[in-house]
Scaffold this active site. Structure first.
Site, PDB file in Angstrom:
ATOM      1  N   PRO A   2      34.239  39.056 -23.206  1.00 20.91           N
ATOM      2  CA  PRO A   2      34.118  40.317 -22.462  1.00 20.91           C
ATOM      3  C   PRO A   2      35.014  41.383 -23.080  1.00 20.91           C
ATOM      4  O   PRO A   2      36.216  41.164 -23.237  1.00 20.91           O
ATOM      5  CB  PRO A   2      34.597  39.962 -21.054  1.00 20.91           C
ATOM      6  CG  PRO A   2      34.954  38.523 -21.057  1.00 20.91           C
ATOM      7  CD  PRO A   2      34.873  38.000 -22.432  1.00 20.91           C
ATOM      8  N   GLU A   3      34.419  42.499 -23.455  1.00 25.93           N
ATOM      9  CA  GLU A   3      35.193  43.589 -24.017  1.00 25.93           C
ATOM     10  C   GLU A   3      35.249  44.725 -23.002  1.00 25.93           C
ATOM     11  O   GLU A   3      34.752  44.581 -21.900  1.00 25.93           O
ATOM     12  CB  GLU A   3      34.579  44.002 -25.361  1.00 25.93           C
ATOM     13  CG  GLU A   3      34.786  42.879 -26.372  1.00 25.93           C
ATOM     14  CD  GLU A   3      33.980  43.011 -27.640  1.00 25.93           C
ATOM     15  OE1 GLU A   3      33.297  44.031 -27.795  1.00 25.93           O
ATOM     16  OE2 GLU A   3      34.044  42.102 -28.465  1.00 25.93           O
ATOM     17  N   LYS A  55      41.558  46.045 -21.082  1.00 28.90           N
ATOM     18  CA  LYS A  55      40.690  44.941 -20.682  1.00 28.90           C
ATOM     19  C   LYS A  55      41.203  44.194 -19.448  1.00 28.90           C
ATOM     20  O   LYS A  55      40.769  43.095 -19.163  1.00 28.90           O
ATOM     21  CB  LYS A  55      40.483  43.981 -21.857  1.00 28.90           C
ATOM     22  CG  LYS A  55      39.532  44.603 -22.869  1.00 28.90           C
ATOM     23  CD  LYS A  55      39.277  43.880 -24.163  1.00 28.90           C
ATOM     24  CE  LYS A  55      39.329  42.436 -24.221  1.00 28.90           C
ATOM     25  NZ  LYS A  55      38.875  41.915 -25.533  1.00 28.90           N
ATOM     26  N   ARG A 265      35.693  38.007 -39.333  1.00 28.75           N
ATOM     27  CA  ARG A 265      34.709  38.469 -38.349  1.00 28.75           C
ATOM     28  C   ARG A 265      33.522  39.136 -39.036  1.00 28.75           C
ATOM     29  O   ARG A 265      33.691  39.865 -40.018  1.00 28.75           O
ATOM     30  CB  ARG A 265      35.339  39.486 -37.379  1.00 28.75           C
ATOM     31  CG  ARG A 265      36.613  39.036 -36.694  1.00 28.75           C
ATOM     32  CD  ARG A 265      36.412  37.851 -35.775  1.00 28.75           C
ATOM     33  NE  ARG A 265      35.464  38.114 -34.707  1.00 28.75           N
ATOM     34  CZ  ARG A 265      35.763  38.687 -33.533  1.00 28.75           C
ATOM     35  NH1 ARG A 265      36.992  39.064 -33.285  1.00 28.75           N
ATOM     36  NH2 ARG A 265      34.827  38.866 -32.618  1.00 28.75           N
TER      37      ARG A 265
END
Ligand SMILES: [Zn+2]
Length: 275
Positions: A2-3, A55, A265
């Site tokens: 979750p960002e 966040k 990434r």
């Protein structure tokens, strides 16, 4: 994972069910890893407001205190009419007076989330250490320029994932911000000029608000919003997970998106739009 847009989505979806009186609170034996601090018994406390800072979700309680919740890799808060039959549901709050959505459940299969229940005093100490939120007015072009000035030798794409510098920016957002700003992901932070920083800030706003509008985007980690649905943000992406650059397609050009690995990434960019 979750960002920021996903966390914002959960906040917006939970807000209509407030105030939520916690008549009963259940913690599973597996919450030990998630629950970091409990200052008091929250039975009969009421959640009156839910805020987001970077966040983190902040639940303001009445008569006092705050819950600070970080969703980690795979956490979510879900609202439901009845207790969920969910083996990864680790925290459950019940408000029996509610006909609808009287159950609030924290679900976290990988259990990397953090949960704090803090007095006002302890909350203040913790809040002061949270980074500036990228959606706050303080996170402006000057702030970004200062960050680049202090750290001029960082390849820009991995640098955008540095949560101290750009809290809330996740992997897909970093590729998307750079694509929309026309900046190659391998460029160094100190090499990005004032005009490009302006474009980056504008792209950041578009990516964050676009992703919030579509209730977040999920690629892995099992993110679910407060209704248990996956986000639908994927259709607004211009390069991430795309075969062809969507910005080029808009100009009736066909350009294959290039995927590279940077700092471990997946990174996506358009060789035409990004310089
Ligand atoms: Zn392009």
């Amino acid at each position: 994972m979750p960002e920021l847009p996903e966390v914002e989505t959960i906040k917006q979806q939970l807000t209509p069910i407030l105030p939520f009186k916690i008549e009963a609170a259940m913690f599973s034996p597996l919450t030990k890893r998630i629950v970091k601090q409990i200052d008091f018994d929250l039975t009969n406390f009421t959640i009156i407001k839910i805020r987001r800072h970077a966040k983190w979700l902040i639940f303001d309680l009445k008569p006092y205190g705050h819950i600070l919740s970080h969703l980690g890799m795979s956490g979510s808060w879900q609202m439901s009419h009845a207790p969920l039959d969910e083996k990864h549901g680790h925290i459950e709050f019940i408000d029996k007076s509610k006909k609808d959505f009287g159950v609030l459940t924290y679900i976290d299969p990988r259990r990397f989330g953090h949960f704090y229940l803090l007095t006002d005093e302890n909350f203040k100490l913790k809040e002061d250490k949270l980074p500036i939120d990228i959606t706050s007015p303080d996170f402006d072009v000057n702030h970004i320029a200062e960050t680049f000035f202090m750290y001029p030798n960082k390849p820009i794409k991995p640098f955008l994932l540095d949560q101290k510098a750009f809290p809330g920016v996740g992997n897909y957002m970093a590729s998307e911000i750079l694509a929309r700003a026309g900046i190659l992901p391998t460029r160094l932070s100190g090499d990005i000029d004032a005009h490009e920083i302006e474009k980056m800030k504008a792209a950041m706003d578009i990516v964050v608000s676009g992703a919030i509008e579509t209730k977040g985007t999920t690629f892995s980690g099992g993110y679910r919003d407060a209704n248990g649905s996956k986000g639908e943000g994927v259709k607004h992406l211009v390069v991430f997970y795309q075969n062809y650059c969507q910005m080029c397609l808009e100009k009736e050009k066909v350009t294959k998106v290039i995927k590279t690995i940077q700092g471990g990434r997946g990174t996506y960019h358009c060789p035409v739009c990004q310089l």
